[in-house]
Design an enzyme around this catalytic site. Structure first.
Site, PDB file in Angstrom:
ATOM      1  N   HIS A   1       0.854  -1.190   0.000  1.00 57.73           N
ATOM      2  CA  HIS A   1       0.000   0.000   0.000  1.00 57.73           C
ATOM      3  C   HIS A   1       0.892   1.243   0.000  1.00 57.73           C
ATOM      4  CE1 HIS A   1      -3.591   2.366   0.718  1.00 57.73           C
ATOM      5  NE2 HIS A   1      -2.904   3.038   1.625  1.00 57.73           N
TER       6      HIS A   1
ATOM      7  N   ASP B   1      -6.800  -2.497   3.644  1.00 59.48           N
ATOM      8  CA  ASP B   1      -5.543  -1.821   3.984  1.00 59.48           C
ATOM      9  C   ASP B   1      -5.237  -1.870   5.488  1.00 59.48           C
ATOM     10  OD1 ASP B   1      -5.151  -1.220   1.300  1.00 59.48           O
ATOM     11  OD2 ASP B   1      -6.284   0.643   1.453  1.00 59.48           O
TER      12      ASP B   1
HETATM   13  C1  GRF Z   1       1.117   0.664  -6.162  1.00 62.17           C
HETATM   14  O1  GRF Z   1       1.295   2.007  -5.821  1.00 62.17           O
HETATM   15  C2  GRF Z   1       0.667  -0.146  -4.988  1.00 62.17           C
HETATM   16  O2  GRF Z   1       1.169   0.316  -3.776  1.00 62.17           O
HETATM   17  C3  GRF Z   1      -0.824   0.033  -5.019  1.00 62.17           C
HETATM   18  O3  GRF Z   1      -1.149   0.033  -6.386  1.00 62.17           O
HETATM   19  C4  GRF Z   1      -0.032   0.471  -7.146  1.00 62.17           C
HETATM   20  C5  GRF Z   1       0.254  -0.594  -8.136  1.00 62.17           C
HETATM   21  O4  GRF Z   1       1.259  -0.215  -9.049  1.00 62.17           O
HETATM   22  N1  GRF Z   1      -1.494  -0.998  -4.252  1.00 62.17           N
HETATM   23  P1  GRF Z   1       1.859  -1.270 -10.042  1.00 62.17           P
HETATM   24  O5  GRF Z   1       0.702  -1.894 -10.814  1.00 62.17           O
HETATM   25  O6  GRF Z   1       2.587  -2.320  -9.220  1.00 62.17           O
HETATM   26  O7  GRF Z   1       2.782  -0.520 -10.929  1.00 62.17           O
END
Ligand code: GRF
Length: 216
Positions: free
Chosen positions: A111, A147
């Site tokens: 997160h 979360d």
């Molecule tokens: C990341 O910022 C993660 O923390 C959140 O969603 C985003 C996913 O990014 N849960 P990616 O698809 O891994 O580039």
């Protein structure tokens, strides 16, 4: 020793998936990415799995009448793929309590905030609006509450004076790409022990120095 088989669930870009794939490819890594599942057929991140020769399953949530039916299909794929750990990496579906409990302590999420601050969406805009000096990211075991769950690791980044949400997001994302692989490695090495709502890390030492922003 057999490597831990990891399944990664994505919905979009997949940059954390790419970081996990790269990390698990290093020699003697205790985990391998054995399966990537997306609920979005057009998820850009699927290309990372394709390039790495990792099996991909698409389970489109829109094809199912309700959440339990979708999750049953997801669960079947994860079991068939022999997943010992499931990593949510930008997976944009809320998972119900029965699914989360079935994978209890084998299901982790990343997160983009220092939990328990800024749960939910738009974390960077909310962090900026709150005027915090430090933000970051968290990898945690998943619990039915969104979360929330025992924290495995966190990284802090400074919030700089001319940040907008995009700039802050990029700084946090770079930290995400470092701590998600770290969390997977710690899990695969059997070093994480969930004690109530906290995680003990076996054999880890933490620095005692504080992080100041701005510098005193
Ligand atoms: C990341 O910022 C993660 O923390 C959140 O969603 C985003 C996913 O990014 N849960 P990616 O698809 O891994 O580039």
């Amino acid at each position: 020793m057999a490597r831990l088989r990891v399944a990664v669930l994505i919905s979009g870009r997949g940059s954390n998936l790419a970081a996990l794939i790269a990390a698990c490819r290093t020699p003697d890594h205790p985990a391998e990415i054995g399966l990537v599942v997306s609920n979005e057929p057009a998820a850009a991140g699927l290309a990372h799995a394709g390039r790495a020769g990792i099996p991909v399953r698409v389970v489109p949530h829109r094809d199912f009448s309700d959440r339990p039916a979708f999750e049953a299909a997801l669960d079947a794929e994860l079991r068939a793929g022999g997943a010992g750990l499931v990593c949510l990496a930008g997976f944009m579906r809320i998972l119900t309590a029965p699914f989360v409990e079935r994978w209890r302590d084998r299901l982790i999420n990343i997160h983009p905030s220092l939990l328990p601050a800024f749960r939910g969406l738009d974390t960077h805009a909310r962090a900026l609006a709150a005027g915090v000096r430090v933000s970051g990211c968290t990898v945690h075991f998943v619990r039915p509450e969104t979360d929330a769950g025992p924290i495995i690791c966190q990284a802090a980044v400074p919030v700089l004076p001319d940040d907008d949400a995009e700039r802050l997001a990029a700084r946090v994302l770079a930290a995400e790409h470092r701590i998600y692989p770290l969390a997977v490695r710690l899990f695969a090495e059997g070093r994480l022990k969930v004690e109530g709502e906290r995680v003990a890390i076996m054999g880890a030492s933490a620095p005692e120095s504080p992080l100041f922003n701005p510098l005193p």
